[in-house]
Design an enzyme around this catalytic site. Structure first.
Site, PDB file in Angstrom:
ATOM      1  CE1 TYR A  24     -85.731 119.995 -49.970  1.00  0.00           C
ATOM      2  CE2 TYR A  24     -86.873 120.726 -51.966  1.00  0.00           C
ATOM      3  CZ  TYR A  24     -85.694 120.453 -51.284  1.00  0.00           C
ATOM      4  OH  TYR A  24     -84.486 120.658 -51.907  1.00  0.00           O
ATOM      5  CE  LYS A  58     -81.495 113.207 -53.018  1.00  0.00           C
ATOM      6  NZ  LYS A  58     -81.433 114.586 -53.536  1.00  0.00           N
ATOM      7  CB  SER A  67     -85.134 123.879 -53.759  1.00  0.00           C
ATOM      8  OG  SER A  67     -85.909 123.109 -54.632  1.00  0.00           O
TER       9      SER A  67
HETATM   10  N1  LIG Z   1     -80.680 117.085 -55.701  1.00  0.00           N
HETATM   11  C1  LIG Z   1     -81.458 118.039 -56.188  1.00  0.00           C
HETATM   12  O1  LIG Z   1     -82.019 117.884 -57.295  1.00  0.00           O
HETATM   13  C2  LIG Z   1     -81.686 119.319 -55.425  1.00  0.00           C
HETATM   14  C3  LIG Z   1     -82.538 120.282 -56.003  1.00  0.00           C
HETATM   15  C4  LIG Z   1     -82.764 121.458 -55.302  1.00  0.00           C
HETATM   16  C5  LIG Z   1     -82.151 121.692 -54.086  1.00  0.00           C
HETATM   17  N2  LIG Z   1     -81.348 120.739 -53.541  1.00  0.00           N
HETATM   18  C6  LIG Z   1     -80.716 121.029 -52.240  1.00  0.00           C
HETATM   19  O2  LIG Z   1     -79.336 120.749 -52.324  1.00  0.00           O
HETATM   20  C7  LIG Z   1     -78.850 120.293 -51.055  1.00  0.00           C
HETATM   21  C8  LIG Z   1     -78.155 118.967 -51.230  1.00  0.00           C
HETATM   22  O3  LIG Z   1     -79.116 118.020 -51.707  1.00  0.00           O
HETATM   23  P1  LIG Z   1     -78.709 116.546 -52.134  1.00  0.00           P
HETATM   24  O4  LIG Z   1     -79.485 116.213 -53.358  1.00  0.00           O
HETATM   25  O5  LIG Z   1     -77.256 116.412 -52.131  1.00  0.00           O
HETATM   26  O6  LIG Z   1     -79.372 115.713 -50.945  1.00  0.00           O
HETATM   27  P2  LIG Z   1     -78.760 114.594 -49.970  1.00  0.00           P
HETATM   28  O7  LIG Z   1     -79.932 114.104 -49.199  1.00  0.00           O
HETATM   29  O8  LIG Z   1     -77.952 113.635 -50.737  1.00  0.00           O
HETATM   30  O9  LIG Z   1     -77.796 115.446 -49.036  1.00  0.00           O
HETATM   31  C9  LIG Z   1     -78.218 116.091 -47.857  1.00  0.00           C
HETATM   32  C10 LIG Z   1     -77.211 115.769 -46.774  1.00  0.00           C
HETATM   33  O10 LIG Z   1     -77.589 116.473 -45.584  1.00  0.00           O
HETATM   34  C11 LIG Z   1     -77.390 115.607 -44.481  1.00  0.00           C
HETATM   35  N3  LIG Z   1     -78.259 116.026 -43.380  1.00  0.00           N
HETATM   36  C12 LIG Z   1     -79.602 115.900 -43.288  1.00  0.00           C
HETATM   37  N4  LIG Z   1     -80.028 116.385 -42.124  1.00  0.00           N
HETATM   38  C13 LIG Z   1     -78.933 116.844 -41.464  1.00  0.00           C
HETATM   39  C14 LIG Z   1     -78.734 117.461 -40.203  1.00  0.00           C
HETATM   40  N5  LIG Z   1     -79.766 117.701 -39.372  1.00  0.00           N
HETATM   41  N6  LIG Z   1     -77.480 117.791 -39.825  1.00  0.00           N
HETATM   42  C15 LIG Z   1     -76.426 117.542 -40.651  1.00  0.00           C
HETATM   43  N7  LIG Z   1     -76.555 116.953 -41.858  1.00  0.00           N
HETATM   44  C16 LIG Z   1     -77.798 116.614 -42.260  1.00  0.00           C
HETATM   45  C17 LIG Z   1     -77.743 114.223 -45.003  1.00  0.00           C
HETATM   46  O11 LIG Z   1     -77.188 113.181 -44.210  1.00  0.00           O
HETATM   47  C18 LIG Z   1     -77.167 114.285 -46.413  1.00  0.00           C
HETATM   48  O12 LIG Z   1     -75.842 113.822 -46.438  1.00  0.00           O
HETATM   49  C19 LIG Z   1     -80.057 120.230 -50.132  1.00  0.00           C
HETATM   50  O13 LIG Z   1     -80.107 121.407 -49.352  1.00  0.00           O
HETATM   51  C20 LIG Z   1     -81.227 120.178 -51.089  1.00  0.00           C
HETATM   52  O14 LIG Z   1     -82.399 120.684 -50.509  1.00  0.00           O
HETATM   53  C21 LIG Z   1     -81.102 119.554 -54.177  1.00  0.00           C
END
Ligand SMILES: NC(=O)c1ccc[n+]([C@@H]2O[C@H](COP(=O)([O-])OP(=O)(O)OC[C@H]3O[C@@H](n4cnc5c(N)ncnc54)[C@H](O)[C@@H]3O)[C@@H](O)[C@H]2O)c1
Length: 305
Positions: A135, A173, A112
């Site tokens: 985070y 979310k 991130s």
């Molecule tokens: N959306 C953004 O702007 C953004 C920015 C930077 C980084 N990220 C990273 O990208 C990735 C995806 O983010 P997103 O926005 O799709 O978030 P999201 O919350 O929609 O997706 C995360 C998924 O991980 C699953 N999860 C959580 N804990 C778990 C566990 N212990 N075991 C198995 N599954 C688990 C959740 O059920 C969810 O489906 C993450 O690693 C996040 O940190 C996202």
């Protein structure tokens, strides 16, 4: 290829999983459904396994994969349960990393832009990270651990520092969904869009269709790296209101309020995209105007969630 996508029921993971299938890959999703939503998996043909990635027993049981895309994480940056945040984000990552190293397969994982903390200039992968919350710290731990193993890994390990991602599949979310989604919901109901005083905070907003494409492209990277995934443009919250007014054909003024997270807030993010371009031979295609237009017109219009 047979690809394991962790967090595949989530916002980005589901887009990645579906794109892989379009490209002819076989996908298995592992997600504990703590935060993702089954609706995101509509249309996916591959196997879906409900499992907590902190428990690595599942990795031992499944037939061999060619690559893993690791998206699973606790993604609510305001969460105060530090133990949960670090155990899922870092311990879960460790399980996946160890699996990929032992099987000699590729790993692409989600980091991130949060690791950069606050800055006022373009963010380069080489700069000193200054995470402002648990985070971001948990993501930095993953980057540090990945970097340690890059030399000895048989196959490339690619960390992707996503900037602010927006687009279809983020509705589950809630308050952690993008500014674009939050403001769209308010403006659709003819409410004044609520943004922190005075809307001149700037972020590098990237459309999820670009993020999914670049994440899949990372499976073909020739070498290990930790790469920014942003557009290279910093755009203000006021810009989002202007674009949404245009797309929704409205004329709503922003209602400004004090930022309750001011002390730990990233007021400015902008990705240096040189490494993205040189390593993945690609970049974001959607401008903020094009991304919002596509999101609203093709995906949000007519939806009740
Ligand atoms: N959306 C953004 O702007 C953004 C920015 C930077 C980084 N990220 C990273 O990208 C990735 C995806 O983010 P997103 O926005 O799709 O978030 P999201 O919350 O929609 O997706 C995360 C998924 O991980 C699953 N999860 C959580 N804990 C778990 C566990 N212990 N075991 C198995 N599954 C688990 C959740 O059920 C969810 O489906 C993450 O690693 C996040 O940190 C996202």
């Amino acid at each position: 290829m047979r690809v394991l996508v962790t967090g595949g029921a989530g916002f980005i993971g589901s887009q990645v999983a579906k794109l892989l299938e379009v490209e002819g890959d076989k996908v298995v999703v592992v997600d504990d459904f703590s935060h993702g939503n089954y609706k995101n998996l509509s249309g996916l043909r591959g196997e879906v396994i409900c499992h907590d990635i902190r428990d690595n027993s599942i990795l031992k049981k499944l037939p061999r994969f060619d690559a893993v895309i690791h998206e699973a994480a606790v993604t609510d940056t305001t969460l105060t349960d530090n133990s949960l945040m670090v155990s899922v984000n870092f311990n879960g990552f460790n399980n996946v990393l160890e699996y990929c190293l032992s099987k000699k397969i590729r790993l692409v994982y989600a980091s991130s832009a949060g690791v950069y903390g606050s800055g006022s200039s373009v963010m380069k992968e080489s700069q000193e990270p200054t995470p402002h919350n648990t985070y971001a710290y948990s993501k930095l731990l993953c980057d540090l651990k990945a970097a340690k193993f890059m030399k000895q890994s048989a196959k490339p390990i690619v960390g992707l520092r996503y900037f602010n991602v927006y687009g279809p599949g983020e509705y589950h979310k809630g308050a952690s969904a993008s500014m674009i989604y939050q403001l769209y919901q308010q403006m659709l109901q003819n409410k004044q869009p609520r943004i922190f005083k005075y809307g001149e905070q700037k972020r590098d907003f990237i459309y999820v269709k670009d993020v999914a494409r670049l994440t899949v492209a990372a499976l073909k990277a020739k070498r290990s790296a930790i790469i920014n995934v942003g557009t290279g443009q910093a755009r203000s919250f006021n810009d989002i209101v202007t674009i949404l007014n245009r797309v929704l054909e409205k004329d709503l003024d922003a209602a400004y309020f004090d930022n309750p997270y001011a002390s730990v807030y990233q007021n400015f993010t902008q990705a240096d995209t040189a490494l993205l371009k040189s390593t993945l031979k690609s970049q974001a295609h959607y401008s903020l105007e094009e991304g919002i237009q596509d999101y609203v017109k093709k995906h949000l219009a007519g939806r009740t969630f």
